[in-house]
Design a protein around this motif. Structure first.
Motif, PDB file in Angstrom:
ATOM      1  N   LEU A  97       0.837  -1.199   0.000  1.00  0.00           N
ATOM      2  CA  LEU A  97       0.000   0.000   0.000  1.00  0.00           C
ATOM      3  C   LEU A  97       0.876   1.255   0.000  1.00  0.00           C
ATOM      4  CD1 LEU A  97      -2.656   1.595   0.279  1.00  0.00           C
ATOM      5  CD2 LEU A  97      -2.516   1.183   2.749  1.00  0.00           C
ATOM      6  N   GLU A  98       1.858   1.306   0.874  1.00  0.00           N
ATOM      7  CA  GLU A  98       2.753   2.470   0.936  1.00  0.00           C
ATOM      8  C   GLU A  98       3.521   2.653  -0.379  1.00  0.00           C
ATOM      9  OE1 GLU A  98       3.016   4.900   2.944  1.00  0.00           O
ATOM     10  OE2 GLU A  98       2.224   4.222   4.852  1.00  0.00           O
ATOM     11  N   GLN A  99       3.981   1.541  -0.935  1.00  0.00           N
ATOM     12  CA  GLN A  99       4.723   1.585  -2.190  1.00  0.00           C
ATOM     13  C   GLN A  99       3.861   2.168  -3.313  1.00  0.00           C
ATOM     14  OE1 GLN A  99       5.622  -2.342  -3.842  1.00  0.00           O
ATOM     15  NE2 GLN A  99       7.753  -1.695  -4.029  1.00  0.00           N
ATOM     16  N   ARG A 100       2.633   1.755  -3.369  1.00  0.00           N
ATOM     17  CA  ARG A 100       1.732   2.242  -4.415  1.00  0.00           C
ATOM     18  C   ARG A 100       1.293   3.675  -4.163  1.00  0.00           C
ATOM     19  NH1 ARG A 100      -1.440  -3.337  -5.873  1.00  0.00           N
ATOM     20  NH2 ARG A 100       0.361  -4.211  -6.944  1.00  0.00           N
ATOM     21  N   ALA A 101       1.026   4.007  -2.909  1.00  0.00           N
ATOM     22  CA  ALA A 101       0.613   5.376  -2.573  1.00  0.00           C
ATOM     23  C   ALA A 101       1.723   6.375  -2.897  1.00  0.00           C
ATOM     24  CB  ALA A 101       0.227   5.465  -1.103  1.00  0.00           C
ATOM     25  N   ALA A 102       2.976   5.958  -2.780  1.00  0.00           N
ATOM     26  CA  ALA A 102       4.099   6.839  -3.085  1.00  0.00           C
ATOM     27  C   ALA A 102       4.122   7.244  -4.560  1.00  0.00           C
ATOM     28  CB  ALA A 102       5.415   6.155  -2.711  1.00  0.00           C
ATOM     29  N   LYS A 103       3.438   6.516  -5.401  1.00  0.00           N
ATOM     30  CA  LYS A 103       3.414   6.808  -6.841  1.00  0.00           C
ATOM     31  C   LYS A 103       2.244   7.706  -7.241  1.00  0.00           C
ATOM     32  CE  LYS A 103       5.843   2.602  -7.978  1.00  0.00           C
ATOM     33  NZ  LYS A 103       5.813   1.304  -8.627  1.00  0.00           N
TER      34      LYS A 103
END
Length: 185
Positions: free
Chosen positions: A48-54
């Motif tokens: 989730l964090e990885q995707r939200a960072a994009k």
């Protein structure tokens, strides 16, 4: 003092997460260590964090102010500490970051749009959200629908972070100390 052990099982995934955290942030993030006790939760949260960072429909500075206003409203000292450090890395003036918890008394430090974003973040964060139709309409008209959706999702994500970290008993990990100007001798 954390309410959960910060020494999770030394699985391959936890070791990889610690390596990545040290490489990216200079130290292992304590919330990650707490999440490390449940690999499925840790993996899902990391994705989730990885995707939200994009996400990039919302201005990064506005997004950061929304995150900090949310963390401040929940009173998550770990999140405020990390947020101050992140803001410094983004080029947010420390004087401005320090005023986020008291933005209502420091209105002159922020633009009208920044004030609206922080008001929205706080309204969304209330235990019973207090977002008004007028506030939402004003933000949609100024930001556009895609950025408004991202703002809403970021405030919700910070609510997750801050509430979990607070429940785990996380406190400042010393990130903000590396941003401070040393006192002159």
């Amino acid at each position: 003092m954390a309410r959960i052990s910060l020494t999770p099982p030394r699985t391959v995934f936890n070791r990889l997460g610690s390596w990545y955290s040290r490489r990216t942030y200079g130290k292992v993030l304590e919330p990650g260590l707490a999440y490390g006790h449940n690999p499925r939760v840790l993996f899902s949260y990391a994705r989730l964090e990885q995707r939200a960072a994009k996400w990039n429909a919302l201005d990064a500075g506005l997004k950061h102010l929304a995150v900090m206003a949310t963390a401040s409203r929940i009173n998550c000292s770990w999140c405020m500490d990390f947020g101050y450090w992140e803001g410094d890395k983004m080029g947010l003036a420390p004087e401005k970051a320090e005023k986020v918890p008291v933005w209502r008394e420091s209105r002159e430090a922020f633009t009208e749009l920044e004030l609206l974003v922080m008001e929205y973040a706080e309204a969304m964060t209330e235990t019973e959200p207090t977002v008004t139709d007028e506030l939402a309409a004003e933000l949609v008209s100024r930001l556009g629908e895609a950025a408004f959706v991202e703002l809403t999702a970021m405030v919700a994500l910070e609510n997750l972070r801050s509430r979990v970290n607070s429940a785990f008993g996380m406190t400042s990990q010393g990130f903000s100390e590396s941003c401070r100007v040393p006192a002159s001798r």
